[in-house]
Design a protein around this motif. Structure first.
Motif, PDB file in Angstrom:
ATOM      1  N   THR A 142      13.290   8.013  -7.918  1.00 25.16           N
ATOM      2  CA  THR A 142      12.115   8.485  -7.273  1.00 25.16           C
ATOM      3  C   THR A 142      12.597   9.819  -6.485  1.00 25.16           C
ATOM      4  OG1 THR A 142      12.529   7.258  -5.101  1.00 25.16           O
ATOM      5  CG2 THR A 142      11.428   5.853  -6.749  1.00 25.16           C
ATOM      6  N   SER A 143      11.542  10.418  -5.662  1.00 23.72           N
ATOM      7  CA  SER A 143      11.838  11.565  -5.017  1.00 23.72           C
ATOM      8  C   SER A 143      12.664  11.196  -4.053  1.00 23.72           C
ATOM      9  CB  SER A 143      10.281  11.783  -4.501  1.00 23.72           C
ATOM     10  OG  SER A 143       9.624  10.890  -3.832  1.00 23.72           O
ATOM     11  N   SER A 144      12.809   9.962  -3.770  1.00 22.51           N
ATOM     12  CA  SER A 144      13.783   9.591  -2.368  1.00 22.51           C
ATOM     13  C   SER A 144      15.338   9.684  -3.026  1.00 22.51           C
ATOM     14  CB  SER A 144      13.504   8.346  -1.828  1.00 22.51           C
ATOM     15  OG  SER A 144      13.628   7.374  -2.397  1.00 22.51           O
ATOM     16  N   GLY A 147       4.522   2.048   2.149  1.00 23.31           N
ATOM     17  CA  GLY A 147       5.887   2.714   1.916  1.00 23.31           C
ATOM     18  C   GLY A 147       5.530   3.866   0.856  1.00 23.31           C
ATOM     19  N   ASP A 148       7.006   4.371   0.245  1.00 26.10           N
ATOM     20  CA  ASP A 148       7.016   5.191  -0.924  1.00 26.10           C
ATOM     21  C   ASP A 148       7.169   4.417  -2.051  1.00 26.10           C
ATOM     22  OD1 ASP A 148       9.651   4.590  -0.643  1.00 26.10           O
ATOM     23  OD2 ASP A 148      10.103   6.668   0.143  1.00 26.10           O
ATOM     24  N   SER A 149       7.344   5.124  -3.400  1.00 26.90           N
ATOM     25  CA  SER A 149       7.427   4.288  -4.444  1.00 26.90           C
ATOM     26  C   SER A 149       8.667   3.503  -4.429  1.00 26.90           C
ATOM     27  CB  SER A 149       7.183   4.979  -5.597  1.00 26.90           C
ATOM     28  OG  SER A 149       8.019   6.264  -5.581  1.00 26.90           O
ATOM     29  N   TYR A 150       9.929   4.139  -4.081  1.00 24.51           N
ATOM     30  CA  TYR A 150      11.016   3.377  -3.896  1.00 24.51           C
ATOM     31  C   TYR A 150      11.090   2.284  -2.998  1.00 24.51           C
ATOM     32  CZ  TYR A 150      16.008   2.537  -3.161  1.00 24.51           C
ATOM     33  OH  TYR A 150      17.140   1.590  -3.009  1.00 24.51           O
ATOM     34  N   SER A 202      10.775  12.621   0.097  1.00 27.17           N
ATOM     35  CA  SER A 202       9.726  11.518  -0.484  1.00 27.17           C
ATOM     36  C   SER A 202       8.550  11.341   0.766  1.00 27.17           C
ATOM     37  CB  SER A 202      10.246  10.414  -0.660  1.00 27.17           C
ATOM     38  OG  SER A 202      10.588   9.666   0.447  1.00 27.17           O
ATOM     39  N   THR A 203       7.555  10.842   0.276  1.00 28.95           N
ATOM     40  CA  THR A 203       6.459  10.560   1.259  1.00 28.95           C
ATOM     41  C   THR A 203       7.184   9.860   2.416  1.00 28.95           C
ATOM     42  OG1 THR A 203       5.870   8.517  -0.043  1.00 28.95           O
ATOM     43  CG2 THR A 203       4.471  10.648  -0.412  1.00 28.95           C
ATOM     44  N   SER A 204       8.026   8.694   2.375  1.00 28.46           N
ATOM     45  CA  SER A 204       8.696   8.181   3.680  1.00 28.46           C
ATOM     46  C   SER A 204       9.470   8.969   4.350  1.00 28.46           C
ATOM     47  CB  SER A 204       9.341   6.872   3.130  1.00 28.46           C
ATOM     48  OG  SER A 204       8.570   5.853   2.690  1.00 28.46           O
ATOM     49  N   VAL A 229       7.654  19.460   2.846  1.00 30.53           N
ATOM     50  CA  VAL A 229       7.040  19.317   1.492  1.00 30.53           C
ATOM     51  C   VAL A 229       7.802  18.143   0.749  1.00 30.53           C
ATOM     52  CG1 VAL A 229       6.277  21.861   1.508  1.00 30.53           C
ATOM     53  CG2 VAL A 229       8.285  21.031   0.368  1.00 30.53           C
ATOM     54  N   HIS A 230       6.985  17.903  -0.333  1.00 32.26           N
ATOM     55  CA  HIS A 230       7.406  16.827  -1.295  1.00 32.26           C
ATOM     56  C   HIS A 230       8.016  17.490  -2.424  1.00 32.26           C
ATOM     57  CE1 HIS A 230       7.176  13.568  -4.272  1.00 32.26           C
ATOM     58  NE2 HIS A 230       7.001  12.655  -2.963  1.00 32.26           N
ATOM     59  N   PRO A 231       9.034  16.920  -2.883  1.00 29.42           N
ATOM     60  CA  PRO A 231       9.797  17.628  -3.927  1.00 29.42           C
ATOM     61  C   PRO A 231       9.227  17.652  -5.421  1.00 29.42           C
ATOM     62  CG  PRO A 231      10.867  15.634  -3.853  1.00 29.42           C
ATOM     63  CD  PRO A 231       9.670  15.496  -2.834  1.00 29.42           C
ATOM     64  N   GLU A 232       7.983  17.252  -5.504  1.00 28.41           N
ATOM     65  CA  GLU A 232       7.186  17.452  -6.637  1.00 28.41           C
ATOM     66  C   GLU A 232       6.636  19.096  -6.339  1.00 28.41           C
ATOM     67  OE1 GLU A 232       4.144  14.407  -7.321  1.00 28.41           O
ATOM     68  OE2 GLU A 232       5.724  12.981  -7.552  1.00 28.41           O
ATOM     69  N   CYS A 233       6.649  19.518  -5.396  1.00 25.73           N
ATOM     70  CA  CYS A 233       6.063  21.019  -4.957  1.00 25.73           C
ATOM     71  C   CYS A 233       7.029  21.972  -6.052  1.00 25.73           C
ATOM     72  CB  CYS A 233       6.281  21.531  -3.766  1.00 25.73           C
ATOM     73  SG  CYS A 233       5.102  20.547  -2.651  1.00 25.73           S
ATOM     74  N   THR A 287       0.858  -1.243  -0.074  1.00 22.88           N
ATOM     75  CA  THR A 287      -0.089   0.008   0.082  1.00 22.88           C
ATOM     76  C   THR A 287       0.886   1.235  -0.124  1.00 22.88           C
ATOM     77  OG1 THR A 287      -0.014   0.228   2.571  1.00 22.88           O
ATOM     78  CG2 THR A 287      -1.847  -1.305   1.422  1.00 22.88           C
ATOM     79  N   HIS A 288       0.532   2.283  -0.965  1.00 23.63           N
ATOM     80  CA  HIS A 288       1.373   3.334  -1.004  1.00 23.63           C
ATOM     81  C   HIS A 288       0.887   4.195   0.101  1.00 23.63           C
ATOM     82  CE1 HIS A 288       2.421   7.380  -2.181  1.00 23.63           C
ATOM     83  NE2 HIS A 288       3.586   6.734  -2.745  1.00 23.63           N
ATOM     84  N   HIS A 289       1.584   5.246   0.742  1.00 22.40           N
ATOM     85  CA  HIS A 289       1.188   6.121   1.668  1.00 22.40           C
ATOM     86  C   HIS A 289       0.078   6.895   1.571  1.00 22.40           C
ATOM     87  CE1 HIS A 289       4.605   5.538   4.339  1.00 22.40           C
ATOM     88  NE2 HIS A 289       5.475   5.802   3.435  1.00 22.40           N
TER      89      HIS A 289
HETATM   90  P1  13P Z   1       6.839   8.922  -3.285  1.00 18.84           P
HETATM   91  O1  13P Z   1       7.783   8.436  -4.141  1.00 18.84           O
HETATM   92  O2  13P Z   1       7.478   9.773  -2.472  1.00 18.84           O
HETATM   93  O3  13P Z   1       6.103   7.866  -2.551  1.00 18.84           O
HETATM   94  O4  13P Z   1       6.031   9.614  -4.348  1.00 18.84           O
HETATM   95  C1  13P Z   1       5.042   8.907  -5.371  1.00 18.84           C
HETATM   96  C2  13P Z   1       4.072  10.175  -5.948  1.00 18.84           C
HETATM   97  O5  13P Z   1       3.660   9.825  -6.831  1.00 18.84           O
HETATM   98  C3  13P Z   1       3.998  11.268  -5.138  1.00 18.84           C
HETATM   99  O6  13P Z   1       3.010  12.081  -5.941  1.00 18.84           O
END
Ligand code: 13P
Ligand code: SF4
Length: 363
Positions: A156-158, A55-58, A268-270, A251-255, A39-41
């Motif tokens: 990934t963001s991590s 977890g996060d996607s990584y 990242s989310t984690s 914040v998440h780095p997609e900002c 399950t993703h966060h």
């Molecule tokens: P994470 O890799 O940080 O879980 O992010 C995935 C994602 O889609 C964030 O929008």
């Protein structure tokens, strides 16, 4: 792309939540280690509670890669995540996406044909072996294969920082897709001067970049973004700080860059989960990411105040929110009718190379 529309049978749509929980638990008890629910966060709290791992996607990609006993992997997340799990697992392992309509609009902003077109154009101007593709995890499997075939890797963001280092150790220039913001934020952190970061916009002739600027560029960004994370504005941070100068902002780095610049921490989310967990009791934290995760943290950490950063927007990822207990229960009880994610072998090989490079650099 989301593969299809699916409507669950009424028996599942109208089932009582407690009944669904009991049935999911029964399948888990029956299958034991042969079943892995990821399950993703950003999933609904009740879905996370039914999962084996969150977890996060990584992190989830790594867990999938290291779970050879799991004959069935039920993924509660979005399409590209389940594809990555299928690429990284053995042929006898079956990966299901609990809700088949859960895609990622950002991933859809990079159709493979457009990326190939841009790549060929960039190559024709810069010459061979000057530039390497780095693909964000949020892409389709064929773009992961394209990345692997052209000497690049997934990030990934991590681990975008580590991916930039890996790539710059080997090549002069990077072609980063699809998230322009993660790419821009990482380039800045890496010290790439602003004028050497260019945005390739396929809607414009030549990507909208002068030939000379392309030749001088170090980082070429794709024009994708996440509609959830771009809701956050620097003014949201200013407002919180005015109200409470001691507040922490994560914040998440997609900002967007201006938000990342003003935040106390970015990850990242984690990373965000850990940041909130480790903050001392009494902390007040405003978080710039998806609402379901923020809500879960707010109700878990009753000794802290955890708020959503924007206030005037609703940063929900509707694709992540699609997956319900009914979807998960249906998937576990009807694998023959559920949505199995199968990445064709000819795509798998190169995509796996790109993903394995990512796992090797760690985070
Ligand atoms: P994470 O890799 O940080 O879980 O992010 C995935 C994602 O889609 C964030 O929008
Ligand atoms: Fe895609 Fe944004 Fe949803 Fe993440 S939050 S899955 S990037 S749309």
């Amino acid at each position: 792309m989301c593969p299809q529309f699916a409507v669950l049978p009424d028996e599942y749509r109208t089932a009582d939540e407690n009944d669904l929980i009991k049935r999911i638990q029964a399948r888990k008890a029956e299958l034991g280690k042969k079943l892995l629910i990821l399950t993703h966060h950003y999933q609904r709290v009740e879905v996370v509670q039914m999962g084996d791992k969150v977890g996060d996607s990584y992190g989830l990609a790594k867990i999938a890669a290291n779970s050879p006993d799991a004959e069935t992997i039920a993924y509660c997340g979005v399409h590209f995540m389940a594809e990555a799990a299928d690429i990284l697992t053995a042929p006898n392992q079956k990966v299901y996406l609990a809700n088949p309509t859960a895609g990622c609009p950002m991933a859809d902003m990079a159709p493979a044909s457009k990326v190939y077109e841009a790549w060929n154009h960039i190559d024709s101007i810069l010459g061979k072996n000057k530039v390497v593709p780095i693909s964000y995890m949020n892409t389709t499997a064929d773009l992961k294969a394209f990345t692997g075939k052209n000497g690049g890797l997934i990030c990934t963001s991590s681990n975008a920082d580590a991916a930039f280092k890996w790539a710059f150790d080997r090549f002069e220039k990077l072609f980063f897709f699809p998230d322009q913001h993660l790419g821009r934020n990482t380039a800045k952190k890496y010290g790439v001067p602003k004028k050497q970061v260019v945005l390739y916009d396929t809607r414009k002739p030549g990507g909208g970049i002068e030939e000379n600027a392309l030749k001088k560029a170090k980082v070429i960004l794709w024009h994708g973004h996440c509609y959830v994370h771009t809701k956050f504005k620097p003014e949201h941070i200013d407002l919180w700080r005015e109200k409470n100068p001691k507040i922490k902002i994560v914040v998440h780095p997609e900002c967007i860059e201006e938000v990342v610049d003003k935040a106390d921490a970015v990850g990242s989310t984690s990373f965000i989960v850990k940041y909130c967990e480790e903050a001392p009791p009494g902390s007040v934290i405003a978080v710039g990411t998806e609402l379901n995760l923020i809500h879960r943290m707010a109700v878990t950490h009753t000794d802290k105040k955890i708020y959503e950063l924007a206030g005037d927007t609703c940063p929900v990822c509707s694709n992540m929110f699609r997956t319900t207990l009914a979807d998960l229960c249906f998937t576990l009880e009807n694998p023959e009718k559920a949505t199995r994610i199968i990445v064709p072998d000819e795509i798998k090989k190169d995509a796996r190379t790109a993903l394995e490079r990512m796992l090797e650099i760690g985070r």
